[in-house]
Design a protein around this motif. Structure first.
Motif, PDB file in Angstrom:
ATOM      1  N   VAL A 108      -1.490 -20.601 -21.951  1.00 47.06           N
ATOM      2  CA  VAL A 108      -1.138 -21.773 -22.937  1.00 47.06           C
ATOM      3  C   VAL A 108      -2.365 -22.668 -22.975  1.00 47.06           C
ATOM      4  N   LEU A 109      -3.140 -22.864 -21.987  1.00 41.89           N
ATOM      5  CA  LEU A 109      -4.351 -23.722 -22.035  1.00 41.89           C
ATOM      6  C   LEU A 109      -5.302 -23.147 -22.954  1.00 41.89           C
ATOM      7  N   ILE A 110      -5.557 -21.902 -22.894  1.00 42.22           N
ATOM      8  CA  ILE A 110      -6.559 -20.961 -23.394  1.00 42.22           C
ATOM      9  C   ILE A 110      -6.311 -20.911 -25.072  1.00 42.22           C
ATOM     10  N   GLY A 111      -4.893 -20.504 -25.327  1.00 42.40           N
ATOM     11  CA  GLY A 111      -4.328 -20.611 -26.714  1.00 42.40           C
ATOM     12  C   GLY A 111      -4.491 -21.936 -27.115  1.00 42.40           C
ATOM     13  N   GLY A 112      -3.859 -22.957 -26.531  1.00 45.02           N
ATOM     14  CA  GLY A 112      -3.894 -24.222 -27.054  1.00 45.02           C
ATOM     15  C   GLY A 112      -5.035 -24.591 -27.638  1.00 45.02           C
ATOM     16  N   SER A 113      -6.433 -24.478 -26.554  1.00 42.22           N
ATOM     17  CA  SER A 113      -7.640 -25.045 -26.975  1.00 42.22           C
ATOM     18  C   SER A 113      -8.111 -24.200 -27.939  1.00 42.22           C
ATOM     19  N   ILE A 114      -7.921 -23.052 -28.168  1.00 37.64           N
ATOM     20  CA  ILE A 114      -8.281 -22.317 -29.378  1.00 37.64           C
ATOM     21  C   ILE A 114      -7.467 -22.978 -30.791  1.00 37.64           C
ATOM     22  N   LEU A 115      -6.326 -23.252 -30.822  1.00 38.38           N
ATOM     23  CA  LEU A 115      -5.693 -23.694 -31.962  1.00 38.38           C
ATOM     24  C   LEU A 115      -6.182 -25.273 -31.980  1.00 38.38           C
TER      25      LEU A 115
ATOM     26  N   ASN B 180     -11.330 -17.492 -39.450  1.00 42.59           N
ATOM     27  CA  ASN B 180     -10.085 -18.476 -39.218  1.00 42.59           C
ATOM     28  C   ASN B 180      -8.751 -17.604 -38.824  1.00 42.59           C
ATOM     29  N   LYS B 181      -8.615 -16.613 -39.477  1.00 44.75           N
ATOM     30  CA  LYS B 181      -7.290 -15.882 -39.299  1.00 44.75           C
ATOM     31  C   LYS B 181      -7.226 -15.183 -37.804  1.00 44.75           C
ATOM     32  N   ILE B 182      -8.674 -14.551 -37.457  1.00 47.89           N
ATOM     33  CA  ILE B 182      -8.756 -14.081 -36.235  1.00 47.89           C
ATOM     34  C   ILE B 182      -8.638 -15.147 -35.025  1.00 47.89           C
ATOM     35  N   ASN B 183      -9.122 -16.361 -35.217  1.00 45.39           N
ATOM     36  CA  ASN B 183      -9.172 -17.324 -34.282  1.00 45.39           C
ATOM     37  C   ASN B 183      -7.901 -17.718 -34.105  1.00 45.39           C
ATOM     38  N   ILE B 184      -7.015 -18.045 -35.263  1.00 50.12           N
ATOM     39  CA  ILE B 184      -5.462 -18.545 -35.032  1.00 50.12           C
ATOM     40  C   ILE B 184      -4.739 -17.253 -34.399  1.00 50.12           C
ATOM     41  N   ALA B 185      -5.248 -16.131 -34.526  1.00 47.33           N
ATOM     42  CA  ALA B 185      -4.431 -14.828 -34.178  1.00 47.33           C
ATOM     43  C   ALA B 185      -4.545 -14.970 -32.656  1.00 47.33           C
ATOM     44  N   TRP B 186      -5.813 -15.338 -32.126  1.00 48.06           N
ATOM     45  CA  TRP B 186      -5.982 -15.147 -30.784  1.00 48.06           C
ATOM     46  C   TRP B 186      -5.419 -16.265 -30.037  1.00 48.06           C
ATOM     47  N   GLY B 187      -5.313 -17.645 -30.728  1.00 52.37           N
ATOM     48  CA  GLY B 187      -4.727 -18.632 -30.138  1.00 52.37           C
ATOM     49  C   GLY B 187      -3.258 -18.248 -29.831  1.00 52.37           C
TER      50      GLY B 187
END
Length: 180
Positions: A86-93, A119-126
């Motif tokens: 959640v920390l990693i995903g949240g920081s990406i988003l 942007n789509k790939i970044n959001i997908a990873w988040g």
């Protein structure tokens, strides 16, 4: 800084090996804490700088693993992956919302695609990391300790590799279209 996947997986490998041998989550957790600090020290000696993900993982395993050992409660170690994801995903988003694209920063030198795809790939990873955190929590709360350990080691690793491959294929295919 070079990435060595096996070196970065050292604490996870140690955790699983000890758990597999002893079937004792507390011993495996203690070994994982030691392996994490050993990894951090070796990383510092080899590269003179420690990557943020190594620091974050070491601190989280120390805190959650320490609570597991001190309170003799396995719930804490089972929550650690959820907190990390959640920390990693949240920081990406949050970075995305602030106009920073972490995935593009990592890969833009090798791959040229439109910013809209980055942007789509970044959001997908988040979102992937957030979903992984939720999935870990679901497995931890609804399945046996042994099943959770196997999921933690093989399930999360396998799903991450699969998502990485899918992302990579999309980027490579789109790069070919973009260059034409």
């Amino acid at each position: 800084m070079q990435n060595n996947i096996l070196f970065e997986l050292l604490p996870l490998i140690a955790f699983f090996a000890i758990y597999y041998i002893t079937k004792n989550l507390f011993i495996a957790t203690a070994v994982c804490i030691v392996a994490s600090w050993l990894q951090l020290i070796l990383f510092k000696l080899k590269y003179k700088k420690v990557a943020k993900n190594i620091w974050l993982n070491t601190l989280l395993i120390t805190v959650f693993g320490g609570l597991t050992l001190i309170l003799h409660n396995k719930t804490f170690i089972m929550l650690k992956p959820t907190v990390l994801f959640v920390l990693i995903g949240g920081s990406i988003l949050i970075g995305q919302a602030a106009g920073k694209n972490g995935i593009k920063l990592l890969l833009a030198k090798e791959i040229t695609v439109p910013d809209s795809l980055w942007n789509k790939i970044n959001i997908a990873w988040g979102l992937f990391f957030i979903v992984m955190g939720i999935l870990n929590l679901f497995v931890a709360l609804n399945f046996s300790e042994y099943f959770w350990v196997k999921f933690k080691v093989f399930g999360t690793t396998g799903l991450s590799i699969l998502f990485l491959l899918i992302s990579g294929i999309i980027l490579i295919l789109q790069q070919k279209k973009y260059k034409q």
